[in-house]
Enzyme design. Structure first.
Site, PDB file in Angstrom:
ATOM      1  CG  HIS A  60      -1.894   1.156   1.231  1.00  0.00           C
ATOM      2  ND1 HIS A  60      -2.960   1.249   2.070  1.00  0.00           N
ATOM      3  CD2 HIS A  60      -1.919   2.314   0.518  1.00  0.00           C
ATOM      4  CE1 HIS A  60      -3.614   2.388   1.863  1.00  0.00           C
ATOM      5  NE2 HIS A  60      -2.986   3.053   0.932  1.00  0.00           N
ATOM      6  CD  GLU A 114       0.204   5.327  -1.005  1.00  0.00           C
ATOM      7  OE1 GLU A 114       0.962   5.330  -0.029  1.00  0.00           O
ATOM      8  OE2 GLU A 114      -1.026   5.453  -0.877  1.00  0.00           O
ATOM      9  CG  HIS A 118       2.342   8.524   2.385  1.00  0.00           C
ATOM     10  ND1 HIS A 118       1.900   8.810   3.653  1.00  0.00           N
ATOM     11  CD2 HIS A 118       1.261   8.023   1.722  1.00  0.00           C
ATOM     12  CE1 HIS A 118       0.611   8.502   3.766  1.00  0.00           C
ATOM     13  NE2 HIS A 118       0.195   8.024   2.607  1.00  0.00           N
TER      14      HIS A 118
HETATM   15  P1  AMP Z   1      -3.159   6.829   1.798  1.00  0.00           P
HETATM   16  O1  AMP Z   1      -3.671   8.165   1.277  1.00  0.00           O
HETATM   17  O2  AMP Z   1      -1.755   6.527   1.448  1.00  0.00           O
HETATM   18  O3  AMP Z   1      -3.462   6.658   3.261  1.00  0.00           O
HETATM   19  O4  AMP Z   1      -4.001   5.710   1.082  1.00  0.00           O
HETATM   20  C1  AMP Z   1      -5.373   5.828   0.964  1.00  0.00           C
HETATM   21  C2  AMP Z   1      -5.720   6.022  -0.482  1.00  0.00           C
HETATM   22  O5  AMP Z   1      -5.157   4.962  -1.233  1.00  0.00           O
HETATM   23  C3  AMP Z   1      -7.222   5.980  -0.708  1.00  0.00           C
HETATM   24  O6  AMP Z   1      -7.549   6.977  -1.647  1.00  0.00           O
HETATM   25  C4  AMP Z   1      -7.437   4.602  -1.282  1.00  0.00           C
HETATM   26  O7  AMP Z   1      -8.515   4.595  -2.158  1.00  0.00           O
HETATM   27  C5  AMP Z   1      -6.150   4.368  -2.017  1.00  0.00           C
HETATM   28  N1  AMP Z   1      -5.819   2.950  -2.133  1.00  0.00           N
HETATM   29  C6  AMP Z   1      -5.635   2.078  -1.140  1.00  0.00           C
HETATM   30  N2  AMP Z   1      -5.312   0.868  -1.626  1.00  0.00           N
HETATM   31  C7  AMP Z   1      -5.314   0.994  -2.974  1.00  0.00           C
HETATM   32  C8  AMP Z   1      -5.066   0.093  -4.038  1.00  0.00           C
HETATM   33  N3  AMP Z   1      -4.717  -1.184  -3.845  1.00  0.00           N
HETATM   34  N4  AMP Z   1      -5.150   0.578  -5.296  1.00  0.00           N
HETATM   35  C9  AMP Z   1      -5.459   1.877  -5.521  1.00  0.00           C
HETATM   36  N5  AMP Z   1      -5.713   2.772  -4.563  1.00  0.00           N
HETATM   37  C10 AMP Z   1      -5.638   2.334  -3.297  1.00  0.00           C
END
Ligand code: AMP
Length: 240
Positions: A60, A114, A118
């Site tokens: 992730h 990402e 991050h």
């Molecule tokens: P984060 O912002 O890094 O905390 O991750 C959350 C975001 O990542 C949300 O918008 C989720 O929809 C997206 N997300 C989580 N897992 C996946 C995945 N396997 N593929 C695409 N988007 C993802």
């Protein structure tokens, strides 16, 4: 006049140091998600354009964090996601960091998100290539599926004690971890994400300084398979 000048200079230096510190971090969470659980939930999932992901954990993200549990985000809007700088890593990212968002796509959107949210917060340690490379190396180092299988915890749509899952992983990597669950289409709590903690270099696994506040799991959780609908009937689980 001279006194005001000195005070002003000190103020600017102090603010500069504060700003630098605000963008630094203490450790990483390396978050892996169980691909089938991303799809076996109310949130719609779409397989990536290059095909159905493996029945495995997928990355992730690699998330800079502070010891107090908070985290920096979107730290440097000037350092954009430039895929030409990681072109040698893309095929491995397609396999190990699959996008499951809809509509079906090639992953760029997920990886770019990402990086911007991050990755740009760990620029003091890793540039874009080292950042994605570090995440891929961690995925290879931490083979969660193998670790769980070694302890008899199989992804077969069955239900397992959460503590047994945590203990198996902690034994396998030798460090404490965090686990997050989501809810499947039948309302069951299921294993969704595993958080391994990593030092600032992005390569050494450490005990989690603080366990992330995540969606809490039930005591007994499902270890889903792709495309499964699990029915709990008098305590027994069946896969359709
Ligand atoms: P984060 O912002 O890094 O905390 O991750 C959350 C975001 O990542 C949300 O918008 C989720 O929809 C997206 N997300 C989580 N897992 C996946 C995945 N396997 N593929 C695409 N988007 C993802």
């Amino acid at each position: 006049m001279r006194f005001i000048y000195v005070v002003l200079i000190n103020l600017i230096i102090f603010q500069f140091i504060t700003l630098l510190h605000a963008q630094d971090f203490d450790f990483f969470y390396f978050a892996q998600q169980w691909n089938p659980a991303s799809c076996d939930s109310k949130i719609k999932c779409c397989y990536p354009t290059n095909g159905k992901p493996a029945e495995d954990f997928g990355i992730h993200g690699l998330w800079p964090n502070y010891f107090n549990g908070s985290f920096p985000k979107s730290c440097n809007k000037n350092v954009r996601y430039d895929e030409t700088q990681i072109s040698d890593l893309i095929s491995s990212m397609q396999k190990n960091w699959p996008t499951l968002s809809c509509p079906s796509n090639n992953g760029t959107r997920f990886w770019s998100h990402e990086w911007k949210k991050h990755g740009t917060c760990s620029l003091s340690m890793l540039d874009i290539h080292s950042y994605f490379q570090a995440a891929l190396a961690l995925k290879e180092k931490v083979n969660l599926l193998q670790i769980l299988k070694n302890e008899g915890i199989q992804p077969n749509g069955g239900f397992y004690n959460l503590e047994a899952i945590k203990k198996a992983i902690e034994k396998g990597i030798g460090h404490t971890i965090g686990v997050e669950c989501n809810i499947d289409l039948n309302g069951n709590s299921q294993l969704y994400e595993v958080y391994v903690c990593v030092d600032k270099s992005g390569s050494n696994i450490i005990d989690c300084p603080i366990i992330p506040e995540t969606k809490i799991c039930n005591e007994i959780v499902e270890f889903a398979v792709f495309g499964s609908r699990n029915i709990l009937d008098e305590g027994h689980a069946y896969s359709l």
